[in-house]
Enzyme design. Sequence first.
Site, short mmCIF file in Angstrom:
data_model
loop_
_atom_site.label_atom_id
_atom_site.label_comp_id
_atom_site.label_asym_id
_atom_site.label_seq_id
_atom_site.Cartn_x
_atom_site.Cartn_y
_atom_site.Cartn_z
N GLY A 49 0.79 -1.25 0.00
CA GLY A 49 0.00 0.00 0.00
C GLY A 49 0.81 1.28 0.00
O GLY A 49 0.35 2.30 -0.51
N GLU A 104 4.02 4.38 6.12
CA GLU A 104 2.73 3.65 6.05
C GLU A 104 1.75 4.44 5.21
O GLU A 104 1.74 5.67 5.22
CB GLU A 104 2.14 3.51 7.47
N ASP A 105 0.89 3.69 4.51
CA ASP A 105 -0.19 4.33 3.75
C ASP A 105 -1.32 4.77 4.69
O ASP A 105 -1.83 5.88 4.59
CB ASP A 105 -0.73 3.37 2.67
N ASP A 108 -5.03 1.99 10.62
CA ASP A 108 -6.45 1.72 10.90
C ASP A 108 -6.55 1.20 12.34
O ASP A 108 -6.64 1.98 13.28
CB ASP A 108 -6.94 0.71 9.86
N PHE A 157 -13.76 2.86 4.10
CA PHE A 157 -12.74 2.07 3.43
C PHE A 157 -12.37 2.85 2.17
O PHE A 157 -13.24 3.27 1.41
CB PHE A 157 -13.24 0.67 3.08
N ARG A 170 -5.09 0.28 -6.93
CA ARG A 170 -3.97 0.98 -6.29
C ARG A 170 -3.50 2.15 -7.15
O ARG A 170 -2.88 3.08 -6.66
CB ARG A 170 -2.79 0.03 -6.10
P1 IMP Z 1 -4.13 -1.82 10.56
O1 IMP Z 1 -3.21 -2.93 10.96
O2 IMP Z 1 -5.57 -2.13 10.89
O3 IMP Z 1 -3.72 -0.46 11.08
O4 IMP Z 1 -4.15 -1.76 9.00
C1 IMP Z 1 -3.08 -1.47 8.26
C2 IMP Z 1 -3.24 -1.96 6.83
O5 IMP Z 1 -4.59 -2.31 6.50
C3 IMP Z 1 -2.88 -0.85 5.90
O6 IMP Z 1 -1.48 -0.80 5.67
C4 IMP Z 1 -3.68 -1.20 4.66
O7 IMP Z 1 -2.98 -2.12 3.86
C5 IMP Z 1 -4.92 -1.87 5.20
N1 IMP Z 1 -6.06 -0.92 5.28
C6 IMP Z 1 -6.62 -0.38 6.38
N2 IMP Z 1 -7.63 0.45 6.06
C7 IMP Z 1 -7.71 0.43 4.70
C8 IMP Z 1 -8.54 1.12 3.75
O8 IMP Z 1 -9.42 1.93 4.07
N3 IMP Z 1 -8.29 0.84 2.44
C9 IMP Z 1 -7.31 -0.02 2.02
N4 IMP Z 1 -6.51 -0.67 2.87
C10 IMP Z 1 -6.70 -0.44 4.21
#
Ligand code: IMP
Length: 185
Positions: A49, A104-105, A108, A157, A170
């Site tokens: 991402g 990081e992109d 969440d 999302f 992407r």
């Molecule tokens: P976390 O571990 O829940 O913080 O999520 C991190 C990863 O989940 C990110 O690096 C993304 O790859 C994916 N992710 C979380 N939210 C989204 C979204 O809204 N769209 C696309 N990918 C997401």
Amino acid sequence: MTQVGDLIVGGILIEDTAIQRRVEELAAEIDAAYPVLEQPLVLICVLKGSILFTADLARALTIPVELEFVACRSYGDATTSSGTVELVKDVSMTLRDRDVLMVEDIIDTGLTTSFLRKHLATHHPRSLRLVSLLDKRSHRMREVQIDFRGFDIPDHFVVGYGLDVAQRLRNLRDIHVVEVPLSAG
Ligand code: IMP
């Protein structure tokens, strides 16, 4: 509108021009935060991402940088976190005594970043900081320190600018909201 399975790619949340402007601002903040570097800053791109964000950020920075890549798995093809994180690809260089910036992109739940931070800390870097383009706080399960933050976003999302749904979209220039039709639950 684009349909991917049951998901509909909706309107633009953040336009390309706003992303590029913010990336320049973040780069200026990061340049200023590392006034004295003994060796180039190591940018750790969290695949997949963060690839577009890392590429733009690296080119906007004026301090010397090296690029490294890691990959974690936490999401599969769904739009909600699986709750577990595993390392799929580790760094291929030694980070001991290096200044390291995780790129990081989106943050969440915070599970991926807190897992990675712990993992990278075992490499004994000189410093370890985090830049995230997007911060989606509503699902946060782990406290995460974001040193450089692009945009706070609401509980949607999103896709585009590196972010995917089922590995697609992407390459959209803008960041779009994905909608789950009521019929798809
Ligand atoms: P976390 O571990 O829940 O913080 O999520 C991190 C990863 O989940 C990110 O690096 C993304 O790859 C994916 N992710 C979380 N939210 C989204 C979204 O809204 N769209 C696309 N990918 C997401």
